[in-house]
Design a protein around this motif. Structure first.
Motif, PDB file in Angstrom:
ATOM      1  N   GLU A  28      59.943  36.831  54.149  1.00 17.41           N
ATOM      2  CA  GLU A  28      58.559  37.254  54.540  1.00 17.41           C
ATOM      3  C   GLU A  28      58.138  38.164  53.279  1.00 17.41           C
ATOM      4  O   GLU A  28      58.592  39.100  53.073  1.00 17.41           O
ATOM      5  CB  GLU A  28      58.330  37.643  56.046  1.00 17.41           C
ATOM      6  N   LEU A  29      56.855  37.849  52.889  1.00 22.04           N
ATOM      7  CA  LEU A  29      56.164  38.573  51.847  1.00 22.04           C
ATOM      8  C   LEU A  29      54.907  39.194  52.533  1.00 22.04           C
ATOM      9  O   LEU A  29      54.100  38.671  53.140  1.00 22.04           O
ATOM     10  CB  LEU A  29      55.939  37.753  50.445  1.00 22.04           C
ATOM     11  N   LYS A  30      54.479  40.355  51.909  1.00 21.52           N
ATOM     12  CA  LYS A  30      53.236  41.007  52.086  1.00 21.52           C
ATOM     13  C   LYS A  30      52.475  41.267  50.830  1.00 21.52           C
ATOM     14  O   LYS A  30      53.115  41.759  49.929  1.00 21.52           O
ATOM     15  CB  LYS A  30      53.418  42.212  52.887  1.00 21.52           C
ATOM     16  N   ILE A  31      51.130  40.857  50.806  1.00 16.46           N
ATOM     17  CA  ILE A  31      50.593  41.145  49.439  1.00 16.46           C
ATOM     18  C   ILE A  31      50.004  42.712  49.787  1.00 16.46           C
ATOM     19  O   ILE A  31      49.376  42.922  50.501  1.00 16.46           O
ATOM     20  CB  ILE A  31      49.233  40.110  49.583  1.00 16.46           C
ATOM     21  N   ILE A  32      50.347  43.342  48.678  1.00 18.39           N
ATOM     22  CA  ILE A  32      50.082  44.729  48.476  1.00 18.39           C
ATOM     23  C   ILE A  32      49.204  45.013  47.350  1.00 18.39           C
ATOM     24  O   ILE A  32      48.614  45.862  47.314  1.00 18.39           O
ATOM     25  CB  ILE A  32      51.458  45.547  48.194  1.00 18.39           C
ATOM     26  N   ALA A  33      48.838  44.104  46.594  1.00 21.75           N
ATOM     27  CA  ALA A  33      47.756  44.226  45.651  1.00 21.75           C
ATOM     28  C   ALA A  33      47.416  42.850  45.225  1.00 21.75           C
ATOM     29  O   ALA A  33      48.149  41.850  45.109  1.00 21.75           O
ATOM     30  CB  ALA A  33      48.169  45.051  44.294  1.00 21.75           C
ATOM     31  N   MET A  34      46.337  42.708  44.523  1.00 24.44           N
ATOM     32  CA  MET A  34      45.615  41.532  44.065  1.00 24.44           C
ATOM     33  C   MET A  34      44.928  41.592  42.723  1.00 24.44           C
ATOM     34  O   MET A  34      44.142  42.389  42.603  1.00 24.44           O
ATOM     35  CB  MET A  34      44.975  40.476  44.953  1.00 24.44           C
ATOM     36  N   ARG A  35      45.206  41.111  41.847  1.00 20.41           N
ATOM     37  CA  ARG A  35      44.507  40.991  40.493  1.00 20.41           C
ATOM     38  C   ARG A  35      43.945  39.612  40.297  1.00 20.41           C
ATOM     39  O   ARG A  35      44.667  38.599  40.539  1.00 20.41           O
ATOM     40  CB  ARG A  35      45.360  41.417  39.307  1.00 20.41           C
ATOM     41  N   SER A  36      42.917  39.708  39.525  1.00 17.91           N
ATOM     42  CA  SER A  36      42.485  38.268  38.997  1.00 17.91           C
ATOM     43  C   SER A  36      41.674  38.439  37.684  1.00 17.91           C
ATOM     44  O   SER A  36      41.395  39.760  37.325  1.00 17.91           O
ATOM     45  CB  SER A  36      41.257  37.906  40.015  1.00 17.91           C
ATOM     46  N   GLY A  37      41.683  37.654  36.957  1.00 13.44           N
ATOM     47  CA  GLY A  37      41.099  37.739  35.446  1.00 13.44           C
ATOM     48  C   GLY A  37      41.041  36.525  34.704  1.00 13.44           C
ATOM     49  O   GLY A  37      41.061  35.583  35.131  1.00 13.44           O
ATOM     50  N   THR A  38      40.989  36.809  33.371  1.00  9.30           N
ATOM     51  CA  THR A  38      41.059  35.636  32.617  1.00  9.30           C
ATOM     52  C   THR A  38      42.386  35.504  31.495  1.00  9.30           C
ATOM     53  O   THR A  38      42.494  36.866  30.970  1.00  9.30           O
ATOM     54  CB  THR A  38      40.005  35.395  31.707  1.00  9.30           C
ATOM     55  N   ASP A  39      43.081  34.729  31.436  1.00 12.09           N
ATOM     56  CA  ASP A  39      44.381  34.606  30.592  1.00 12.09           C
ATOM     57  C   ASP A  39      44.030  34.695  29.251  1.00 12.09           C
ATOM     58  O   ASP A  39      43.131  34.395  28.623  1.00 12.09           O
ATOM     59  CB  ASP A  39      45.431  33.799  30.819  1.00 12.09           C
ATOM     60  N   LYS A  40      45.181  34.827  28.203  1.00 14.87           N
ATOM     61  CA  LYS A  40      44.784  34.836  26.724  1.00 14.87           C
ATOM     62  C   LYS A  40      44.537  33.351  26.346  1.00 14.87           C
ATOM     63  O   LYS A  40      43.714  33.473  25.262  1.00 14.87           O
ATOM     64  CB  LYS A  40      46.036  35.004  26.040  1.00 14.87           C
ATOM     65  N   ASN A  41      44.435  32.429  27.160  1.00 12.72           N
ATOM     66  CA  ASN A  41      43.696  30.991  26.878  1.00 12.72           C
ATOM     67  C   ASN A  41      42.549  30.815  27.305  1.00 12.72           C
ATOM     68  O   ASN A  41      41.897  29.636  27.012  1.00 12.72           O
ATOM     69  CB  ASN A  41      44.868  30.109  27.124  1.00 12.72           C
ATOM     70  N   GLY A  42      41.879  31.610  27.990  1.00 15.22           N
ATOM     71  CA  GLY A  42      40.554  31.571  28.484  1.00 15.22           C
ATOM     72  C   GLY A  42      40.499  31.015  29.872  1.00 15.22           C
ATOM     73  O   GLY A  42      39.561  30.573  30.397  1.00 15.22           O
ATOM     74  N   ASN A  43      41.663  30.842  30.598  1.00 13.92           N
ATOM     75  CA  ASN A  43      41.832  30.325  31.963  1.00 13.92           C
ATOM     76  C   ASN A  43      41.810  31.325  32.765  1.00 13.92           C
ATOM     77  O   ASN A  43      42.431  32.321  32.747  1.00 13.92           O
ATOM     78  CB  ASN A  43      43.035  29.490  31.953  1.00 13.92           C
ATOM     79  N   GLN A  44      41.144  31.126  34.140  1.00 16.16           N
ATOM     80  CA  GLN A  44      41.211  31.952  34.977  1.00 16.16           C
ATOM     81  C   GLN A  44      42.430  32.152  35.972  1.00 16.16           C
ATOM     82  O   GLN A  44      42.941  31.029  36.127  1.00 16.16           O
ATOM     83  CB  GLN A  44      39.966  31.940  36.039  1.00 16.16           C
ATOM     84  N   TYR A  45      42.695  33.190  36.478  1.00 16.28           N
ATOM     85  CA  TYR A  45      43.958  33.315  37.407  1.00 16.28           C
ATOM     86  C   TYR A  45      43.884  34.429  38.540  1.00 16.28           C
ATOM     87  O   TYR A  45      42.972  35.078  38.481  1.00 16.28           O
ATOM     88  CB  TYR A  45      45.300  33.570  36.389  1.00 16.28           C
ATOM     89  N   ILE A  46      44.777  34.215  39.433  1.00 20.14           N
ATOM     90  CA  ILE A  46      45.025  35.379  40.141  1.00 20.14           C
ATOM     91  C   ILE A  46      46.567  35.752  40.420  1.00 20.14           C
ATOM     92  O   ILE A  46      47.275  34.754  40.051  1.00 20.14           O
ATOM     93  CB  ILE A  46      44.573  34.941  41.853  1.00 20.14           C
ATOM     94  N   SER A  47      46.753  37.096  40.769  1.00 19.63           N
ATOM     95  CA  SER A  47      48.260  37.504  40.614  1.00 19.63           C
ATOM     96  C   SER A  47      48.395  38.495  41.657  1.00 19.63           C
ATOM     97  O   SER A  47      48.113  39.541  41.446  1.00 19.63           O
ATOM     98  CB  SER A  47      48.266  38.088  39.061  1.00 19.63           C
ATOM     99  N   PRO A  48      48.990  37.827  42.776  1.00 15.60           N
ATOM    100  CA  PRO A  48      49.045  38.813  43.956  1.00 15.60           C
ATOM    101  C   PRO A  48      50.525  39.506  43.676  1.00 15.60           C
ATOM    102  O   PRO A  48      51.427  38.937  43.089  1.00 15.60           O
ATOM    103  CB  PRO A  48      49.439  37.761  45.090  1.00 15.60           C
ATOM    104  N   MET A  49      50.617  40.963  44.119  1.00 15.45           N
ATOM    105  CA  MET A  49      51.767  41.528  44.093  1.00 15.45           C
ATOM    106  C   MET A  49      52.486  41.572  45.492  1.00 15.45           C
ATOM    107  O   MET A  49      51.573  41.805  46.494  1.00 15.45           O
ATOM    108  CB  MET A  49      51.427  43.029  43.624  1.00 15.45           C
ATOM    109  N   PHE A  50      53.569  41.417  45.571  1.00 16.06           N
ATOM    110  CA  PHE A  50      54.110  41.149  46.738  1.00 16.06           C
ATOM    111  C   PHE A  50      55.270  42.150  47.143  1.00 16.06           C
ATOM    112  O   PHE A  50      55.931  42.612  46.298  1.00 16.06           O
ATOM    113  CB  PHE A  50      55.083  39.769  46.899  1.00 16.06           C
ATOM    114  N   GLU A  51      55.415  42.827  48.485  1.00 15.61           N
ATOM    115  CA  GLU A  51      56.340  43.635  48.841  1.00 15.61           C
ATOM    116  C   GLU A  51      57.133  42.782  49.874  1.00 15.61           C
ATOM    117  O   GLU A  51      56.674  41.788  50.765  1.00 15.61           O
ATOM    118  CB  GLU A  51      55.927  44.545  49.700  1.00 15.61           C
ATOM    119  N   VAL A  52      58.556  42.432  49.614  1.00 12.17           N
ATOM    120  CA  VAL A  52      59.440  41.625  50.670  1.00 12.17           C
ATOM    121  C   VAL A  52      59.780  42.452  51.638  1.00 12.17           C
ATOM    122  O   VAL A  52      60.089  43.783  51.653  1.00 12.17           O
ATOM    123  CB  VAL A  52      60.709  41.510  49.697  1.00 12.17           C
TER     124      VAL A  52
END
Length: 135
Positions: A28-52
């Motif tokens: 089971e994972l808990k989202i402890i932070a979430m980032r979003s942005g544009t990567d080096k290729n110009g594509n959008q992304y999300i990046s959740p940080m998980f606590e186990v």
């Protein structure tokens, strides 16, 4: 103004090693932070940080890059990205029919099967092999 003295000498002989869970562990994972942005290729992304959860405090937190569908990707990459977004959202109970803020997903819990990879420093870290629903 005087400089404060910081005494961390008691930790010198007791380094804490962060644990990495075995390949194939269902957790089971808990989202402890979430980032979003544009990567080096110009594509959008999300990046959740998980606590186990459920394995003690020494398990290392980790994040997951999730590319979002968009014009900078091929049709096949967009299908793959949408599949990953859908699996992530379903595992964490995120409603994809409306926009959400990064803060709205912090604290949500979901399940995944974990794997192991190397981080930028060459150290082992867990990763999500597969998001799952229920456990």
């Amino acid at each position: 103004m005087a400089n404060a003295i910081i005494d961390i000498t008691s930790y010198a002989n007791n380094p804490i090693e962060l644990d990495v869970l075995a390949e194939g562990t269902e957790a089971e994972l808990k989202i402890i932070a979430m980032r979003s942005g544009t990567d080096k290729n110009g594509n959008q992304y999300i990046s959740p940080m998980f606590e186990v959860l459920g394995f003690g405090p020494n398990v290392r937190d980790f994040s997951r890059y999730i590319g979002l569908p968009g014009d900078g990707r091929t049709a096949k990459e967009n299908v793959s990205a949408m599949g990953m977004v859908s699996k992530f959202a379903k595992a964490f109970g995120i409603d994809l029919t409306k926009p959400f803020s990064e803060d709205e997903v912090v604290g949500k819990r979901g399940w995944a099967i974990l794997g192991i990879e190397k981080d930028q420093d060459g150290e082992s870290i867990n990763k999500v092999n597969k998001f799952i629903t229920g456990a």
